[in-house]
Design a protein around this motif. Sequence first.
Motif, PDB file in Angstrom:
ATOM      1  N   GLU A  95      39.661 -19.361  28.985  1.00  0.00           N
ATOM      2  CA  GLU A  95      39.719 -20.186  27.775  1.00  0.00           C
ATOM      3  C   GLU A  95      39.171 -21.589  28.019  1.00  0.00           C
ATOM      4  N   LYS A  96      39.436 -22.151  29.214  1.00  0.00           N
ATOM      5  CA  LYS A  96      38.970 -23.513  29.507  1.00  0.00           C
ATOM      6  C   LYS A  96      37.451 -23.593  29.619  1.00  0.00           C
ATOM      7  N   PHE A  97      36.811 -22.452  29.803  1.00  0.00           N
ATOM      8  CA  PHE A  97      35.347 -22.427  29.884  1.00  0.00           C
ATOM      9  C   PHE A  97      34.717 -21.984  28.558  1.00  0.00           C
ATOM     10  N   GLY A  98      35.522 -22.022  27.508  1.00  0.00           N
ATOM     11  CA  GLY A  98      35.093 -21.480  26.227  1.00  0.00           C
ATOM     12  C   GLY A  98      33.774 -22.028  25.716  1.00  0.00           C
ATOM     13  N   GLN A  99      33.598 -23.332  25.773  1.00  0.00           N
ATOM     14  CA  GLN A  99      32.368 -23.938  25.241  1.00  0.00           C
ATOM     15  C   GLN A  99      31.139 -23.526  26.048  1.00  0.00           C
ATOM     16  N   GLU A 100      31.308 -23.495  27.376  1.00  0.00           N
ATOM     17  CA  GLU A 100      30.181 -23.093  28.227  1.00  0.00           C
ATOM     18  C   GLU A 100      29.816 -21.619  28.004  1.00  0.00           C
ATOM     19  N   ILE A 101      30.856 -20.777  27.873  1.00  0.00           N
ATOM     20  CA  ILE A 101      30.598 -19.353  27.635  1.00  0.00           C
ATOM     21  C   ILE A 101      29.924 -19.158  26.284  1.00  0.00           C
ATOM     22  N   LEU A 102      30.403 -19.900  25.277  1.00  0.00           N
ATOM     23  CA  LEU A 102      29.809 -19.786  23.942  1.00  0.00           C
ATOM     24  C   LEU A 102      28.352 -20.227  23.955  1.00  0.00           C
ATOM     25  N   LYS A 103      28.073 -21.278  24.702  1.00  0.00           N
ATOM     26  CA  LYS A 103      26.686 -21.745  24.813  1.00  0.00           C
ATOM     27  C   LYS A 103      25.799 -20.668  25.432  1.00  0.00           C
ATOM     28  N   GLY A 104      26.312 -20.027  26.501  1.00  0.00           N
ATOM     29  CA  GLY A 104      25.552 -18.954  27.137  1.00  0.00           C
ATOM     30  C   GLY A 104      25.365 -17.769  26.212  1.00  0.00           C
ATOM     31  N   LEU A 105      26.397 -17.459  25.403  1.00  0.00           N
ATOM     32  CA  LEU A 105      26.318 -16.343  24.468  1.00  0.00           C
ATOM     33  C   LEU A 105      25.228 -16.606  23.423  1.00  0.00           C
ATOM     34  N   LYS A 106      25.185 -17.824  22.905  1.00  0.00           N
ATOM     35  CA  LYS A 106      24.171 -18.153  21.897  1.00  0.00           C
ATOM     36  C   LYS A 106      22.767 -18.119  22.501  1.00  0.00           C
ATOM     37  N   HIS A 107      22.670 -18.516  23.762  1.00  0.00           N
ATOM     38  CA  HIS A 107      21.357 -18.467  24.430  1.00  0.00           C
ATOM     39  C   HIS A 107      20.876 -17.026  24.559  1.00  0.00           C
ATOM     40  N   GLN A 108      21.780 -16.126  24.933  1.00  0.00           N
ATOM     41  CA  GLN A 108      21.387 -14.721  25.082  1.00  0.00           C
ATOM     42  C   GLN A 108      21.043 -14.092  23.728  1.00  0.00           C
ATOM     43  N   PHE A 109      21.765 -14.497  22.678  1.00  0.00           N
ATOM     44  CA  PHE A 109      21.428 -14.019  21.338  1.00  0.00           C
ATOM     45  C   PHE A 109      20.032 -14.492  20.935  1.00  0.00           C
ATOM     46  N   ALA A 110      19.712 -15.739  21.305  1.00  0.00           N
ATOM     47  CA  ALA A 110      18.384 -16.267  20.973  1.00  0.00           C
ATOM     48  C   ALA A 110      17.294 -15.466  21.692  1.00  0.00           C
ATOM     49  N   LEU A 111      17.549 -15.124  22.953  1.00  0.00           N
ATOM     50  CA  LEU A 111      16.588 -14.306  23.691  1.00  0.00           C
ATOM     51  C   LEU A 111      16.448 -12.924  23.050  1.00  0.00           C
ATOM     52  N   LEU A 112      17.578 -12.311  22.754  1.00  0.00           N
ATOM     53  CA  LEU A 112      17.556 -10.979  22.160  1.00  0.00           C
ATOM     54  C   LEU A 112      16.864 -11.003  20.795  1.00  0.00           C
TER      55      LEU A 112
END
Length: 454
Positions: free
Chosen positions: A120-137
Amino acid sequence: MADERIQILKDLLLELHHGASAESVQERFNKHFKGVSAIEISMMEHELMNSDTGITFEDVMGLCNVHANLFKGAIADVDVPDAEQEGHPVKVFKDENLALRAAIMRIRRIIENYAKPENEKFGQEILKGLKHQFALLGQFHNHYTRKEKLFFPIMERYGHDSPPKVMWGVDDEIRALFKDAKTVLDKLPDASLKVLSQKFEAFAKEFEEMIFKEEAILLMILLETFSQDDWLQIASESDAYGYAIIKPTEKWEPYRESFDKEAAADQAKEEGAVALHSGQDTSSSEESNTKIIDTPEGQFTITFRPKEKETAAERTALQPFGNGYLSVEQANLILNNLPLEITFVNKDDIFQYYNDSVPAAEMIFKRTPSQLGRNVELCHPPKVLDKVKKIFELLRSGKRHKVDMWFKSERLGKFVYVTYAAVRDEAGDFQGVLEYVQDIQPFFELDSDSNRDI
């Protein structure tokens, strides 16, 4: 290929259409087929959609996944060495699918980690990575657009017009599923992660099925049908539409035999090669080119007589043109310097011309030479086909002389104004439709003071 074999395939799909289980059909399929050609699949779909069975391309599209599962493991492969070379459109296409599959796997892992309480404490970083992968996909849009704009027109020229209709319709459904998932993603962390996972898996399931259809069915049709020149044309026009995650690492330049008369003649003298066509004396022919080819069976001399070059029109000669005189070259330059993207579709609904006002990669509505000669209905995705038909009917009938529309392009970040105008001759007879597209964003940015320094 035997008509009987195609008829069996057709009957199997009709059974599926009328509610038979995939398992029962699969059993019959395995009994009759050991390997099935992708060409046969194309002919079967064409027969279904152009017969009196009442089955439309929407019906075939709805059964597309069932069809694909039926053929899994049975599709006959095609060995084309060119397709494995760097830069070849098939190699690029498959490499993109690998990269897109990898992005899907990464997104699944990130969603799983995002849901764990300890992260949970890494939520923002994980969300940022998730959006980056969505952008690639999301770059799969480029992959699909190249398929639709470059592969499909050439398929249609070879008579395979049914598979493009079906696949384009499924492509649009997949695009819609991705958009649904991304809409939920954009609302995180306030949105439900469970809903995101469900939406994403709905997309991923159809997307991965499409990868199978592309590689086991579509590409097999293309490899059996397209010439090397077709692939070279696709390779040369691909940059205009972009790529998905990866780009070609080098330009594909296939080996081409050179029919050089002098070199071939010298080689023939040295090696005493025998002409392939027995009894035909090609050594003294000034009109033919010859080439010595080394093969495991020995050497062959191939004689090639090039086509006579057509006399080119005098492009610089002035011709009576409207209210003055222009050469073909001048008219072309003028059309290419207009601040408009122009497309002309003739009275037979054939896409006949477009200008080069900007490079293809910068076009609002991208056009490339592959699309020339294509029926205008085939140039548009199935979801907008009814609108296109309505516009053309209004213009052809004379009920409207022009149809205008405008929209804000999210991709380009600008306002676009589009006009469809009926083209009629002096007698008033309909000759086609002129489409002109303009970027009107600069109009919104004009200074309110009309007096400007010149």
